[in-house]
Design a protein around this motif. Structure first.
Motif, PDB file in Angstrom:
ATOM      1  N   ASP A  36       0.841  -1.193   0.000  1.00 38.26           N
ATOM      2  CA  ASP A  36       0.000   0.000   0.000  1.00 38.26           C
ATOM      3  C   ASP A  36       0.881   1.249   0.000  1.00 38.26           C
ATOM      4  O   ASP A  36       2.082   1.185   0.270  1.00 38.26           O
ATOM      5  CB  ASP A  36      -0.965  -0.006   1.184  1.00 38.26           C
ATOM      6  N   PRO A  37       0.335   2.416  -0.329  1.00 40.63           N
ATOM      7  CA  PRO A  37       1.134   3.641  -0.449  1.00 40.63           C
ATOM      8  C   PRO A  37       1.928   3.991   0.815  1.00 40.63           C
ATOM      9  O   PRO A  37       3.059   4.460   0.725  1.00 40.63           O
ATOM     10  CB  PRO A  37       0.092   4.712  -0.768  1.00 40.63           C
ATOM     11  N   LYS A  40       5.074   1.962   0.954  1.00 44.23           N
ATOM     12  CA  LYS A  40       6.071   2.473   0.017  1.00 44.23           C
ATOM     13  C   LYS A  40       6.722   3.749   0.544  1.00 44.23           C
ATOM     14  O   LYS A  40       7.933   3.936   0.402  1.00 44.23           O
ATOM     15  CB  LYS A  40       5.416   2.739  -1.341  1.00 44.23           C
ATOM     16  N   GLU A  62       5.950   7.257  -5.889  1.00 41.68           N
ATOM     17  CA  GLU A  62       4.899   6.262  -6.119  1.00 41.68           C
ATOM     18  C   GLU A  62       3.830   6.344  -5.038  1.00 41.68           C
ATOM     19  O   GLU A  62       2.626   6.223  -5.328  1.00 41.68           O
ATOM     20  CB  GLU A  62       5.511   4.860  -6.160  1.00 41.68           C
ATOM     21  N   ALA A  63       4.260   6.536  -3.794  1.00 49.74           N
ATOM     22  CA  ALA A  63       3.294   6.646  -2.698  1.00 49.74           C
ATOM     23  C   ALA A  63       2.413   7.882  -2.872  1.00 49.74           C
ATOM     24  O   ALA A  63       1.191   7.840  -2.654  1.00 49.74           O
ATOM     25  CB  ALA A  63       4.025   6.685  -1.359  1.00 49.74           C
ATOM     26  N   ALA A  66      -0.103   7.511  -5.574  1.00 47.17           N
ATOM     27  CA  ALA A  66      -1.172   6.597  -5.160  1.00 47.17           C
ATOM     28  C   ALA A  66      -2.092   7.226  -4.122  1.00 47.17           C
ATOM     29  O   ALA A  66      -2.998   6.561  -3.609  1.00 47.17           O
ATOM     30  CB  ALA A  66      -0.572   5.305  -4.611  1.00 47.17           C
ATOM     31  N   HIS A  68      -1.092   8.932  -1.130  1.00 47.30           N
ATOM     32  CA  HIS A  68      -0.609   9.064   0.253  1.00 47.30           C
ATOM     33  C   HIS A  68       0.034  10.436   0.409  1.00 47.30           C
ATOM     34  O   HIS A  68       1.146  10.686  -0.078  1.00 47.30           O
ATOM     35  CB  HIS A  68       0.398   7.967   0.560  1.00 47.30           C
TER      36      HIS A  68
END
Length: 656
Positions: A36-37, A40, A62-63, A66, A68
């Motif tokens: 999950d974010p 990450k 990436e987090a 997504a 976060h």
């Protein structure tokens, strides 16, 4: 104790020993594809703490993509974007991301993360008149935030604030240089995880029916032969022969047991002497790089390490060649089928080599030479019985032969043949259970000793440092090297237009890493380039990772215009070499560990290692200077102002 030495003298953790490639099954850097974010993001922060900002930027981005977000995410997003970089390193993509930052990290809080972001904005361009105020406010930040800002914005700050914060950076490095019991713990990072000991297999004694039947049959035939000889002496009265016969039988009956036990004890002593025999060439040499070859390499190293006082390593190994060979063969044989790495048995080889030295020094190894083979009563009884048997048997046999030559000789031969066979089997049946019991007891004692050593080793390595700690210690070494260079060249941080530091393993350095982490080395070679208005200062040093001791090696100075080129060269097996050439022909070349082209995991590890090494930042700086000389600094300085204005605006917008 000073962290810096001018000479390359060895210290308590000198670069010696058999170097291994240790990989610890620690998963702090592992992020699953379905993570999950938040996971990450946290992994990205760990990469940042580990000195790998490129990997950190990727995961934190990436987090964020997504969904976060949060002011704490924004703080580390900014740090990752700036860590290890200068203003010149920010790409157009970075600038575009910074423009969008206020939308991604809207903040309505006024906590520590907001204060941290505001402080980063204030540090970007601090007027000289505000230095005292900004510095005082910086000191009021939480410790973690102060440490993170000092560590990751080192190359980003300029002007008077840089001088002031540099003092704090040096103090922080000096206090963290050996923090966390570095000397006692750092070396453990490079030690492989011990594999548990395996007991030696012993076989219980088991006599076959055939063997027992043969013994009783031959004993009966021998007894009949002896009875026949006795009957001959009775039938033809021969007093000396009868007396001798009676004494021989009595000596045989009463002396057989003690003589058998004495022989058994003597064989045990001979076995102890056998291990002291010289080296015996093996029938077949093990293949290079294999399990057995590695075990032998470890034994050779540790037998050369643990040497009794008064002996040289070569003399000791020559004297203990048979023991070293036997121990190596035993360990290799016992673990060969278990599919474990030889380095996981280094603790055992270390223990066996040290124990061999201790047994020699204590005299335990040769104690059998200074005590009787058997008890005096046993030897006396066996000796008297043997003497009586040897003296009386010929007299009895001669008496029997003289009374009946045609029967005496066949009975004598029969007695000798069947008696020898029965005695041989009886000896094995009598001593076999004893030998098996002794072997089982010795194996049990050996396993207990090995297991105790294993537990001690596991306990010793229980506080092995984390990868983040290794990265933090190395970061302090770099700061102290930079501080030493500034001191030697009589420069202040504000005099530095740019600096770059390239790290690479020193020759013969061992290495270790955690899963999905970069390689950490027992010794580093650090090459520092300092750019000032007068040119380039270049410093080469080596650092012992276990102690933090810096060994200064070389100092060089040259002008911007003398740099001909700086580049990474690839050669066989996809290896890389950083090369700096001056117009004078002088060349500085450092190998950069690259991956084997067909090894995907090693390629990823190398990317992380190079990310942590600073090679790309160093290459960028020196290539720019080689191409444009001093003008590169001025040209990029003009670009900086635009970038800094955008950066400050974005940071202020993130913390209204």
């Amino acid at each position: 104790m000073s962290p810096v030495e001018n000479a390359n003298t060895a210290d308590g953790h000198a670069r010696v020993g058999v170097q291994a490639n240790t990989v610890h099954e620690v998963t702090v850097y592992q992020v699953g594809a379905d993570a999950d974010p938040k996971e990450k993001f946290l992994a990205g922060v760990r990469y940042l703490d580990g000195g790998m900002p490129t990997a950190a930027r990727k995961l934190i981005d990436e987090a964020v993509h997504a969904g976060h977000t949060g002011v704490d995410v924004g703080f580390y997003w900014v740090l990752a974007r700036l860590s290890g970089r200068t203003r010149r390193d920010l790409s157009d993509e970075d600038m575009a991301a910074l423009r969008r930052a206020p939308e991604r990290f809207p903040s309505r809080e006024n906590g520590q993360w907001t204060h941290g972001l505001r402080m980063i904005a204030r540090l970007m361009e601090t007027p000289e008149a505000d230095v005292e105020t900004v510095t005082r406010d910086f000191d009021h930040l939480p410790v973690r935030l102060r440490e993170d800002i000092l560590r990751h914005l080192d190359r980003f700050l300029t002007g008077p604030i840089r001088d002031r914060l540099w003092e704090r950076t040096v103090r922080q490095a000096a206090s963290g240089w050996r923090a966390g019991y570095r000397v006692e713990r750092a070396w453990k990072f490079f030690q492989p995880t011990p594999n548990p000991p395996r007991p030696r297999r012993t076989e219980p004694f088991a006599a076959t029916r055939r063997e027992r039947g043969t013994m009783w049959t031959t004993a009966a035939l021998a007894a009949l032969s002896a009875a026949g000889i006795g009957a001959m002496l009775v039938a033809n009265p021969n007093v000396p022969g009868l007396v001798a016969y009676a004494l021989a039988v009595t000596a045989g009956l009463f002396g057989a047991g003690p003589a058998t036990d004495w022989r058994h004890l003597a064989e045990r002593v001979r076995a102890k002497e056998a291990v002291l025999s010289p080296y015996r060439p093996p029938r077949r040499e093990p293949p290079d790089g294999g399990f057995t070859a590695r075990i032998r390499e470890l034994f050779a190293h540790y037998f050369a390490t643990y040497v009794p006082a008064g002996l040289t390593a070569n003399a000791w190994r020559a004297q203990m060649a048979g023991i070293e060979q036997d121990l190596g063969t035993e360990v290799a044989h016992r673990y060969r089928e278990s599919r474990i790495g030889a380095d996981g048995l280094e603790w055992l080889v270390d223990f066996l080599a040290r124990r061999t030295m201790e047994r020699w020094e204590s005299g335990a190894m040769l104690a059998h030479r200074h005590r009787p083979v058997a008890p005096a009563r046993m030897k006396a009884l066996a000796g008297v019985a043997a003497a009586a048997f040897i003296v009386t048997t010929p007299i009895a046999l001669i008496g029997a032969w003289s009374s009946s030559p045609e029967l005496g000789l066949p009975l004598t031969v029969s007695l000798a043949l069947f008696g020898f066979t029965a005695a041989k089997i009886a000896y094995r049946l009598r001593t076999g259970p004893v030998r098996a019991a002794e072997d089982a007891k010795a194996a049990s004692a050996e396993y207990a000793e090995w297991h105790g050593a294993y537990l001690r080793r596991v306990a010793e390595l229980a506080d092995r440092p984390s990868d983040e700690e290794m990265a933090a210690w190395l970061a302090t070494d770099k700061v102290l090297l930079m501080n030493r260079a500034l001191h030697d060249y009589k420069l202040s941080p504000a005099d530095v237009l740019e600096h770059a530091l390239l790290e690479d393993p020193a020759q013969e350095a061992g290495r270790a890493r955690i899963k999905d982490g970069p390689w950490r080395y027992t010794w580093y070679r650090l090459m520092l380039f300092i750019l000032t208005a007068d040119g380039v200062r270049q410093v080469l040093a080596e650092v012992n990772t276990s102690t933090g001791r810096l060994h200064m090696k070389e100092w060089n100075e040259y002008g911007f215009h003398t740099i001909a080129s700086a580049h990474l060269v690839r050669y066989e097996n996809n290896r890389r070499r950083f090369t700096l050439r001056l117009l004078s022909g002088l060349e500085t070349s450092i190998p950069v560990r690259g991956p084997r082209s067909d090894d995907t995991e090693e390629e990823r590890t190398t990317r992380l290692t190079m990310d942590a090494s600073g090679v790309h930042a160093t290459l960028h700086v020196l290539q720019g200077v080689a191409a444009e000389g001093k003008e590169w600094v001025a040209l990029d300085g003009r670009r900086d102002r635009n970038r800094m204005s955008l950066l400050k605006a974005s940071l202020h917008a993130m913390t209204p």
